[in-house]
Design a protein around this motif. Structure first.
Motif, mmCIF file in Angstrom:
data_model
loop_
_atom_site.group_PDB
_atom_site.id
_atom_site.type_symbol
_atom_site.label_atom_id
_atom_site.label_comp_id
_atom_site.label_asym_id
_atom_site.label_seq_id
_atom_site.Cartn_x
_atom_site.Cartn_y
_atom_site.Cartn_z
ATOM 1 N N PRO A 259 -8.543 -3.784 15.643
ATOM 2 C CA PRO A 259 -7.432 -3.071 15.001
ATOM 3 C C PRO A 259 -7.878 -1.656 14.646
ATOM 4 C CG PRO A 259 -8.433 -4.594 13.465
ATOM 5 C CD PRO A 259 -9.102 -4.825 14.787
ATOM 6 N N ARG A 260 -6.987 -0.707 14.811
ATOM 7 C CA ARG A 260 -7.334 0.694 14.557
ATOM 8 C C ARG A 260 -6.493 1.324 13.471
ATOM 9 N NH1 ARG A 260 -12.275 0.924 16.427
ATOM 10 N NH2 ARG A 260 -12.438 0.201 18.582
ATOM 11 N N ARG A 261 -5.483 0.675 13.063
ATOM 12 C CA ARG A 261 -4.542 1.280 12.128
ATOM 13 C C ARG A 261 -3.665 0.189 11.534
ATOM 14 N NH1 ARG A 261 -0.843 5.063 14.789
ATOM 15 N NH2 ARG A 261 -2.402 5.692 16.329
ATOM 16 N N LEU A 262 -2.918 0.562 10.518
ATOM 17 C CA LEU A 262 -1.829 -0.303 10.071
ATOM 18 C C LEU A 262 -0.556 0.209 10.730
ATOM 19 C CD1 LEU A 262 -2.041 -1.117 6.247
ATOM 20 C CD2 LEU A 262 -2.651 -2.535 8.194
ATOM 21 N N PRO A 263 0.329 -0.708 11.110
ATOM 22 C CA PRO A 263 1.608 -0.248 11.676
ATOM 23 C C PRO A 263 2.383 0.552 10.626
ATOM 24 C CG PRO A 263 1.331 -2.638 11.924
ATOM 25 C CD PRO A 263 0.246 -2.171 11.019
ATOM 26 N N TYR A 264 3.196 1.504 11.081
ATOM 27 C CA TYR A 264 4.037 2.229 10.118
ATOM 28 C C TYR A 264 4.821 1.205 9.333
ATOM 29 C CZ TYR A 264 2.891 6.131 13.166
ATOM 30 O OH TYR A 264 2.219 7.058 13.899
ATOM 31 N N PRO A 265 4.799 1.317 8.015
ATOM 32 C CA PRO A 265 5.355 0.224 7.209
ATOM 33 C C PRO A 265 6.859 0.052 7.396
ATOM 34 C CG PRO A 265 4.646 2.067 5.831
ATOM 35 C CD PRO A 265 4.211 2.377 7.220
ATOM 36 N N LYS A 266 7.254 -1.187 7.326
ATOM 37 C CA LYS A 266 8.671 -1.542 7.497
ATOM 38 C C LYS A 266 9.516 -0.927 6.389
ATOM 39 C CE LYS A 266 11.446 -5.697 8.395
ATOM 40 N NZ LYS A 266 12.600 -5.459 7.555
ATOM 41 N N TYR B 217 10.017 7.186 -4.409
ATOM 42 C CA TYR B 217 10.777 6.141 -5.101
ATOM 43 C C TYR B 217 10.998 5.001 -4.116
ATOM 44 C CZ TYR B 217 11.553 9.944 -8.322
ATOM 45 O OH TYR B 217 11.343 10.970 -9.202
ATOM 46 N N THR B 218 11.268 3.824 -4.632
ATOM 47 C CA THR B 218 11.498 2.726 -3.705
ATOM 48 C C THR B 218 12.955 2.283 -3.700
ATOM 49 O OG1 THR B 218 10.821 1.150 -5.380
ATOM 50 C CG2 THR B 218 9.142 1.875 -3.826
ATOM 51 N N ARG B 219 13.700 2.703 -4.716
ATOM 52 C CA ARG B 219 15.095 2.309 -4.730
ATOM 53 C C ARG B 219 15.935 3.436 -5.324
ATOM 54 N NH1 ARG B 219 16.157 -3.906 -5.796
ATOM 55 N NH2 ARG B 219 16.482 -3.892 -3.572
ATOM 56 N N ARG B 220 17.189 3.379 -5.029
ATOM 57 C CA ARG B 220 18.097 4.360 -5.575
ATOM 58 C C ARG B 220 19.424 3.677 -5.846
ATOM 59 N NH1 ARG B 220 21.316 7.892 -2.061
ATOM 60 N NH2 ARG B 220 22.580 9.191 -3.424
ATOM 61 N N THR B 221 19.876 3.800 -7.078
ATOM 62 C CA THR B 221 21.153 3.189 -7.426
ATOM 63 C C THR B 221 22.271 4.044 -6.853
ATOM 64 O OG1 THR B 221 20.201 2.356 -9.461
ATOM 65 C CG2 THR B 221 22.590 2.444 -9.343
ATOM 66 N N ARG B 222 23.169 3.415 -6.167
ATOM 67 C CA ARG B 222 24.289 4.175 -5.624
ATOM 68 C C ARG B 222 25.453 3.244 -5.316
ATOM 69 N NH1 ARG B 222 23.599 6.267 0.367
ATOM 70 N NH2 ARG B 222 25.830 5.910 0.316
ATOM 71 N N ILE C 204 0.854 -1.190 0.000
ATOM 72 C CA ILE C 204 0.000 0.000 0.000
ATOM 73 C C ILE C 204 0.891 1.242 0.000
ATOM 74 C CG2 ILE C 204 -1.664 1.330 1.358
ATOM 75 C CD1 ILE C 204 -2.666 -1.388 2.480
ATOM 76 N N TRP C 205 1.864 1.199 0.875
ATOM 77 C CA TRP C 205 2.765 2.340 1.036
ATOM 78 C C TRP C 205 3.666 2.530 -0.190
ATOM 79 C CZ3 TRP C 205 2.297 6.121 4.283
ATOM 80 C CH2 TRP C 205 3.381 6.954 4.592
ATOM 81 N N SER C 206 4.247 1.418 -0.644
ATOM 82 C CA SER C 206 5.199 1.550 -1.750
ATOM 83 C C SER C 206 4.513 1.912 -3.058
ATOM 84 C CB SER C 206 6.037 0.277 -1.903
ATOM 85 O OG SER C 206 5.216 -0.825 -2.121
ATOM 86 N N PHE D 286 24.567 -0.728 -6.369
ATOM 87 C CA PHE D 286 23.407 -1.473 -5.908
ATOM 88 C C PHE D 286 22.243 -0.505 -5.782
ATOM 89 C CE2 PHE D 286 21.076 -3.595 -2.318
ATOM 90 C CZ PHE D 286 20.778 -4.763 -3.002
ATOM 91 N N ALA D 287 21.063 -0.989 -6.123
ATOM 92 C CA ALA D 287 19.879 -0.162 -5.931
ATOM 93 C C ALA D 287 19.401 -0.396 -4.505
ATOM 94 C CB ALA D 287 18.806 -0.531 -6.940
ATOM 95 N N ILE D 288 19.744 0.524 -3.635
ATOM 96 C CA ILE D 288 19.364 0.389 -2.227
ATOM 97 C C ILE D 288 17.888 0.743 -2.074
ATOM 98 C CG2 ILE D 288 21.650 0.944 -1.350
ATOM 99 C CD1 ILE D 288 20.195 3.768 -0.661
ATOM 100 N N ASN D 289 17.320 0.287 -0.995
ATOM 101 C CA ASN D 289 15.925 0.632 -0.736
ATOM 102 C C ASN D 289 15.827 2.073 -0.263
ATOM 103 O OD1 ASN D 289 14.840 -1.907 -1.296
ATOM 104 N ND2 ASN D 289 15.478 -2.653 0.711
ATOM 105 N N LEU D 290 14.839 2.746 -0.786
ATOM 106 C CA LEU D 290 14.504 4.063 -0.257
ATOM 107 C C LEU D 290 13.171 3.907 0.443
ATOM 108 C CD1 LEU D 290 15.071 6.785 -3.005
ATOM 109 C CD2 LEU D 290 16.411 6.386 -0.962
ATOM 110 N N SER D 291 12.920 4.732 1.424
ATOM 111 C CA SER D 291 11.592 4.694 2.015
ATOM 112 C C SER D 291 10.629 5.250 0.959
ATOM 113 C CB SER D 291 11.559 5.506 3.295
ATOM 114 O OG SER D 291 11.934 6.825 3.039
#
Lengths: 492, 1056
Positions: free
Chosen positions: A461-468, B760-765, A96-98, B750-755
């Motif tokens: 449940p009230r929320r989703l945890p902040y995503p990993k 974006y979800t990844r960033r090459t660095r 959902i987040w990504s 490597f494409a690291i994970n970005l939050s």
């Protein structure tokens, strides 16, 4: 020695040849990938809307339907046991987040920025409102949201700070006002047309959508915003049609996202079953929409009926509940994804008027809402609201709100189950039963504790945890909060 | 300008040619250790095709360019090599009977031959006969267990890939070595679908080489050894030298034929106490959670026309094993070679056929290799060339979990059969009880039918080859031009049957999901061009000092294009075509090209032929790096000292040889193509399962790529130092080669994970700092040696320890691969690749601190946010033992491969626990039991002693990782194994029988992977099986991967 000299020439010649090769090395882009110039708002905006529909109408609709006790996990399969038992961790449903933050919302931002730069105010308005809507859905799901610093990875902001929920709601209102302010400029342009999956370019509808969303956000803090709410209620400028995406087809990769995921792509399609919570309510009230929400049972040599499983009872043995002995959730490949339905808009107004203690207006909007919720399925609500089981009864504010939210809860089935989850958090309706749904004294429609709940007591449940995928990579992500912890706008 | 430069070039060529010196005539006499002359000894010039033979008196003469290496070779004697120096013309040589000559010659980077003793780094060479001894169909497999520091694994499936990892995994991206054939790099593309759902391994291109074409293979391991290859050699180089015809050689024909039968090596062991049910007996369950087996004959399976079949409710022994059939592989290689005065040639044809152990043989590989290699010597010109055509046809089956359009995969379905149901009885899938409608369980599919219903086909036509032109500019200076090309056209298809169920059938009644079917085609062209121009020099400065070296330029271009189309959801079952759809196929086109240019230089100084110093240098320009900083420099320096030559007094009969070496080097790897810029792509949105793909309703969409590009990329840099020693004792009966290395790989691309809130979800660095330290020891001994009998015993030992020193920013760990809740992680301070799994929730404080918290069913609750570490994937060490007994014309050899330590993820194990087939699930005979040391939490948050036993009905919920997350630990198994890789018995017909026409006939009986030993806790799968590709992720484990097999057979080799 002469030879050495000649050799030198060869080397110099070779070196010069290499030096001219710099251009040959500047080839590091795919000829097939669209460039910055190709990516116009005309192409980015539809993606942004489709992303929102895919997640809100997919994952969120799924979780919402379990947590609103519309559906429960089937006992002879096990895909969604984590949701049904509230056993979700920070790693659950990170998609959902990504896909929103790291996907469609950024497309909407780019669309908005490009539209702003080139004066495409129609795209600007629609992109900004859609973005505000996504912000609203996410902040209600997680509690906080990185709005101010978010979505700027391309500008080097890799660890945005999160904003608290109240601030986010203010930012959403600002976003919406900002969009509304550009509507007239937008109207001067050619309509977006079919590129607009939601309103086919109708900017009046976008304005109404924005206003209704403002109303919805204000309702999170009724006491503070009652003046603004009253203004909106009297503005006569709220949604009169559904804000929904309807472009789905009955084809692979093209159908309604929940249908696509649960019925087509998953290798078993029997997971979603009627929850006794909703089914008992529909049956008690002889609600005809039961046939739109659920399928008849298919157990061999048994009559086809509507039957439900208790919420969370997925460990029930297949001897007690053989395959096909409970009703499967009815889903359609071409079901629209509702961002905000007209019925919801009327329910919102009804609730707002009820809270303003104007029972007459509350009833008017309640009746319109229930009528719309029935007619969505081609059914008439007349006999239900005029002297029937769903007739609006004037009473205390709480009593009126309960009636409104109960009907909103039913109407949210196969429509906006996620919003019903938010409503229960906000209003406490449907109320939580202390009894098992098999108990003779159980009142149909009241929430029950999931049989397999991993939460203590009757906690919901009230929320989703902040995503990993956020907390792993952003030190500014708030500390983990248990799934049963209420947010500031929830009914305490 | 261009015109002028060209004229300079041509002019210089003409002028210089006039002044050239002639080749040296070399002559002498070859004798045996007993002093008697040896006739028929071949004397060949290394790296060319000049050769001759000694006459009856052991005399020979031939023309040799100075600086070249000549090799003396005769059956029954060890090779001896010499380097022809200026001013030397007579060499009288004594050949030793067996023990390896000290003057071994090794092919090093850029195809330069060097004396083994001149090398300051480790280089392992393996000869033709060892590669093909056990009828291996691909060359690298033949090295398994034979070389220290080199870890070789096969994916297991027929035609699948071979993974070669040298000195440990050091990179997050590519870890396979560079393959160089006759001085020119070849492609090692890997084609596969790597995914947990529907995976298939269609092999890597290095497997295309005909093993019988190989004369020798040298593995360059360290950075100092490979620095000349710059950006492509960070993970070692496999140098392959092919067999060639010799000048003056009579027409020779050789034929090798081999045939092997194969059997499945290891299958899951199932429990034998409980039968079908979940937990009550049920006709449709896919697990063995049912009642105790009692042997009573009862109905089972579906009702067809109101009737069920009957069978005893009892355990079926060898149920899974008997599903597999006998596989077959056959090899036929014919080669012809010969040579005239100026030219020589060799033609070879290899035909390889393999069918796996799956019933009906849906897994099948056919490969035809044609090679033509030749050589022409004209005065100062030498011209070498080789062209190869490989045609590969592969039928493969899918592994993994299956998808709704691709259907189920056999390996997963096999696991889901209760232990009382005879798998063999399901074979006839047209039988109404076994067909799609009425297969006994609605939760799985008939494994026999899955074999037929979905699969992949590959057809590959590949040309590769090289042209080498060398020209002697001066007596001590040669100009060399090399051109290599590698072009492949590949077509792959992927198909899956559409399956629907009849109304009223068991499947329909039990709501089994239909399979929508799919068909995909992919047309791919891959290409590689490699051109090198270099000058090689070799000059004696004084009598004691020799300088040799090279300087040159290399151009490399690689790329591929493909066109891919797939329809998901067929209209008509069985018609596999892109037209069989009601929707437009999903199409994709890809074009990738990258260039690398490099200038290099290499110099070796030698003093009195016992002290050597070598330095190498390379400057690279890569197209995959940002234009503004695409130039980088690598280099290496190494030295070796032959103590026993420098101090002759040390030498004795017992102590024959001591060499010390030290090396430092730096190599690097450039980026993959197209990582420097941001871009856009067509909108495709991942759902929980499946996708939403635009256009929708005629409206197209673009989305930003989720990976941020980076225009500040630098190359990945590996720096390594190594020390080593080589020793020989007891008249060379014992030889020891030991190395220690320490390598550091930084700035990994490597494409690291970005939050994702960044958009974006990844960033090459550039990121990371991975250290690999290790020891490699090779010990070769000849414990017994008589005139007719000899026993050789070799041991190699490899220990590699990796450690993640840094990732990026403040990041402590990053996930490399994951399945369910099992993470494969790179964590700072830990070895690269550790397993993390959910753990039970324990009370944090108070009187119950440390005790397990259980839920209302008595099953442990999982700690929600922290996982526990089980261990690393990497073995503690690996050892190979090889032995050979020779008695007269008989020989018996064996290779044992032992890998100790490490873990791997096994979905097969996880699924066996889920369905109650795992042996451990019979714990307490599935009667209620209490989780030891457990408490339960009350509504007010306090804890009390747990008194809830796990009921009979909840036994499965305890063992099933979805309902008891801490059970994921059971899916991470010990990786240890011992395999008997090879056992080969050979009989060579004595020369007395053969006569003069036939040069040799060998018969062999061969066994491969005859035996595997795994720890008790792994009674599920061969730890080598994987369907996670052939790089870093493949170390993760397997996801319902196909089985590996043992094979046994025989071969005959004839030379005319």
């Amino acid at each position: 020695m002469k030879n050495i000299k000649k050799l030198g020439y060869i080397l110099v010649a070779t070196a010069l040849t290499f030096a001219s090769c710099t251009k040959d090395l500047d080839i590091n882009r795919s000829p097939y990938n669209p460039t910055e110039n190709d990516a116009t708002p005309e192409l980015l905006f539809p993606s942004g809307v489709a992303y929102s529909a895919a997640k809100i109408g997919g994952d969120l609709q799924l979780i919402g339907a379990f947590w609103s006790q519309h559906y429960t996990q089937n006992n002879s399969s096990n895909q969604y046991t984590g949701i049904d038992s509230y056993n979700l961790t920070i790693a659950s449903y990170n998609g959902i987040w990504s896909n929103l933050m790291g996907g469609g919302m950024k497309d909407l931002v780019i669309s908005k920025e490009k539209a702003s730069a080139s004066g495409l105010w129609n795209y600007y308005v629609a992109s900004e409102i859609m973005l505000a809507f996504d912000n609203h859905v996410l902040v209600d799901l997680y509690g906080d949201l990185p709005v101010k610093e978010g979505l700027q990875g391309d500008k080097g902001v890799y660890t945005p700070k999160w904003d608290d929920g109240k601030t986010v709601n203010q930012l959403i209102i600002t976003q919406l006002d900002n969009a509304i302010a550009k509507i007239n400029d937008a109207k001067a342009l050619k309509s977006i047309g079919a590129q607009d999956f939601v309103f086919e370019g109708d900017l009046d509808n976008w304005r109404k959508f924005a206003n209704t969303l403002k109303l919805k956000v204000f309702m999170r803090d009724f006491a503070t915003n009652s003046a603004a709410i009253t203004t909106l209620l009297n503005s006569n400028d709220l949604l009169e049609s559904d804000a929904k995406m309807t472009a789905f087809l009955d084809a692979v990769n093209k159908s309604n996202p929940l249908y696509e995921s649960d019925r087509r792509a998953l290798n078993t399609f029997v997971n979603l079953r009627a929850s006794k919570t909703l089914m008992s309510y529909l049956q008690k009230n002889n609600d005809p929409r039961i046939e739109d929400f659920f399928e008849l049972t298919t157990e061999k040599d048994k009559p086809a009926v509507y039957a439900a499983l208790r919420q969370g009872d997925y460990n029930a043995s297949t001897t007690d509940y053989p395959p096909g002995s409970t009703s499967r959730a009815k889903l359609g490949a071409t079901d629209p994804v509702y961002f905000m339905s007209y019925a919801e808009c009327e329910f919102l107004q009804a609730e707002a008027w009820a809270r303003l203690n104007n029972s007459a207006k509350a009833k008017t909007h309640y009746d319109l809402a229930v009528t719309e919720a029935f007619s969505r399925w081609g059914k008439s609500a007349a006999s239900f609201i005029s002297g029937g089981v769903y007739e609006f009864k004037t009473g205390t504010v709480e009593k009126m709100v309960e009636q409104i939210i109960m009907q909103k809860w039913v109407a949210a089935t196969r429509c906006q189950a996620w919003d019903s989850f938010y409503d229960q958090n906000r209003t406490g309706y449907p109320v939580m039963s202390a009894l098992d749904s098999d108990d003779p004294s159980y009142i149909p429609g009241q929430y029950t504790k999931s049989i397999t709940s991993v939460l203590t007591g009757n906690t919901l449940p009230r929320r989703l945890p902040y995503p990993k995928n956020s907390s792993d990579n952003n030190a500014n992500t708030p500390k983990a909060v248990p799934i049963g912890t209420k947010m500031w706008w929830h009914k305490q | 300008m261009k015109h002028k430069l060209l004229s300079f070039f041509v002019g210089s060529m003409i002028l210089t040619s006039v002044a050239f010196a002639q080749e040296k005539k070399v002559s002498g006499r070859v004798t045996g250790a007993d002093g008697k002359p040896l006739a028929g000894v071949t004397i060949a010039v290394q790296g060319s095709n000049v050769a001759t033979q000694t006459d009856a008196n052991g005399n020979y003469s031939l023309s040799v360019p100075t600086g070249k290496v000549i090799v003396f070779r005769s059956v029954g004697f060890a090779d001896k090599t010499l380097i022809v120096r200026e001013g030397q013309s007579a060499f009288n040589v004594t050949l030793d009977n067996s023990d390896n000559a000290l003057e071994e010659v090794v092919v090093t980077a850029m195809g330069v031959s060097k004396q083994s003793k001149a090398l300051g780094y480790a280089a392992s060479t393996i000869k033709a006969e060892d590669i093909t001894a056990a009828n291996n169909m691909n060359a690298m497999t033949g090295l398994q267990g034979k070389m220290a520091g080199v870890s070789i694994s096969n994916s297991g499936t027929t035609g699948g890939s071979t993974k070669v990892i040298i000195r440990g995994v050091s990179s997050f991206t590519g870890n396979n070595p560079l393959y160089v054939v006759d001085g020119v790099p070849i492609s090692n593309g890997y084609q596969a679908d790597v995914s947990f759902s529907r995976s298939v391994d269609l092999g890597n291109q290095a497997n295309d080489i005909n093993p019988d074409d190989i004369e020798s293979m040298t593995v360059l391991k360290g950075a100092s050894a490979t620095a000349l290859y710059g950006s492509r050699a960070a993970h070692g180089v496999v140098m392959i030298t092919t067999k060639k015809g010799k000048l003056g050689q009579k027409f020779e024909v050789s034929y090798t034929g081999a045939i092997n039968a194969s059997k499945v090596l290891m299958v899951p062991q199932t429990q034998n106490l409980f039968g079908q049910g979940w937990p009550d007996f049920s006709f449709i369950e896919n697990g063995s959670w049912g009642p105790k087996l009692d042997g009573v004959t009862r109905p089972w399976g579906s009702e067809v026309d109101g009737v069920r079949q009957t069978k005893p409710y009892s355990y079926i022994k060898d149920n899974i094993k008997d599903f597999y059939v006998t596989g077959l592989d056959a090899t036929n290689v014919l080669s012809m070679s010969g040579g005239g005065e100026k030219s020589s040639y060799m033609f070879s044809y290899g035909n390889f056929f393999q069918q796996g152990v799956l019933p009906g043989h849906p897994d099948k590989l056919k490969r035809n290799n044609f090679s033509f290699r030749g050589n022409t010597n004209l005065d100062k010109f030498t011209f070498n060339y080789g062209v190869n055509y490989v045609r590969r046809d592969l039928n493969a089956v899918y592994q993994g979990q299956g998808t709704s359009d691709g259907g189920n995969t056999t390996f997963q379905e096999l696991i889901q059969i209760p232990v009382d149901i005879n798998i063999g009885s399901l074979k006839d899938y047209n039988n109404p009880y076994n067909n799609d409608d009425n297969y006994f369980t609605a939760y799985a599919s008939n494994p026999y039918k899955a074999l037929k219903d979905n699969g992949s086909r590959l057809q590959d036509d590949r040309f590769y080859g090289n042209i080498d032109l060398s020209y002697k500019v001066l007596p001590w200076l040669t100009a060399v031009g090399k051109l290599g090309g590698d072009f492949a056209n590949t077509r792959t298809i992927d198909f899956a049957q559409k399956i629907t169920y009849s109304e009223g059938s068991t499947s329909a009644d039990n709501e089994k999901a239909p399979v929508t079917g799919r068909y995909g085609e992919n047309y791919r062209k891959t290409n590689q061009l490699d051109a090198t121009l270099m000058f090689q020099a070799d000059k004696n400065i004084t009598e004691d000092i020799n300088l040799s070296g090279s300087v040159g330029y290399n151009f490399n271009q690689r790329g591929y294009t493909y066109l891919d189309a797939v329809v998901s959801g067929l209209n008509v079952p069985g018609w596999y075509s892109l037209k069989n759809t009601s929707e437009a196929p999903i199409v994709n086109n890809v074009f990738v090209r990258q260039r690398l240019m490099g200038a290099f230089a290499d110099a070796t100084f030698s003093y009195k032929n016992y002290w050597f110093v070598n330095g190498s240098f390379r400057s690279d320009w890569s197209s995959t790096l940002p234009v503004k900083n695409n130039n980088y420099i690598y280099g290496g320096i190494n030295t070796s000292l032959i103590i026993t030559d420098a101090f002759q007094d040390l030498k004795s009969d017992n102590f024959n040889y001591l060499k010390l070496r030290a090396a430092w080097g730096k190599t690097g790897a450039d980026a993959g193509a197209y990582l420097t810029e941001n871009y856009y792509q067509a909108a495709q949105i991942g759902l929980g399962f499946g996708n939403t793909i635009l256009p929708l309703g005629g409206i197209a969409g673009l989305q930003h790529a989720k990976t941020l590009g980076n225009d500040n990329l630098k190359p990945e840099i590996t720096t390594e130092f190594e020390f080593g020693a080589e020793m020989k004792f007891l008249k060379n009966r014992i030889s020891l080669d030991a190395s220690y290395y320490n390598r550091k790989t930084v700035d990994q691309i490597f494409a690291i994970n970005l939050s994702p809130e960044t958009g974006y979800t990844r960033r090459t660095r550039n990121m990371g700092d991975i250290r690999n330290k290790g020891v490699e020891i090779g010990l070769n001994t000849t414990p017994l040696k008589f005139s007719d009998f000899q026993w050789d015993l070799g041991v190699n030992f490899t220990k590699n320890t990796s450690k993640v020193m840094a990732l990026y920013d403040d990041t402590k760990e990053t996930i490399i691969e994951n399945a369910y809740s099992v993470d494969f992680v790179a964590e700072i301070g830990q070895p690269l690749g550790i397993y993390k799994v959910p753990q039970v929730l324990t009370v944090k404080e108070g009187e119950f601190a440390g005790r397990t918290v259980v839920n209302s069913a008595g099953i442990p609750i999982t700690e929600p946010n922290t996982k526990k570490t089980i261990g690393k994937y990497e073995p503690d060490f690996q050892m190979g033992f090889s032995t050979k007994f020779r008695y007269k014309d008989w020989s018996l050899g064996g290779v044992l491969d032992w890998r100790k330590g490490g873990f791997f993820y096994s979905y097969t194990a996880q699924l066996n626990y889920f369905v109650g087939n795992a042996t451990e699930t019979t714990f307490n005979e599935r009667q209620p039991w209490l989780v030891p040391n457990s408490v339960k939490q009350l509504a007010d948050g306090s804890y009390v002693e747990n008194d809830t036993q796990i009921s009979v009905n909840n036994q499965y919920a305890y063992w099933y990782s979805n309902t008891n997350n801490s059970q994921y630990e059971k899916a991470v198994l010990k990786r240890d194994f011992i395999k008997l890789r090879e056992l080969v018995l050979t009989y060579s017909l004595p020369k007395s029988i053969l006569g003069s026409k036939i040069k040799g006939v060998d018969f062999s009986l061969v066994g491969r992977n005859l035996f595997i030993w795994t720890p008790k806790s792994n009674n599920f799968v061969d730890p080598e099986a994987t369907n996670y590709g052939n790089d870093i992720s493949s170390n993760f484990g397997e996801f319902a991967a196909g089985p590996t097999f043992r094979s046994y057979g025989g071969s005959v080799k004839v030379r005319f």
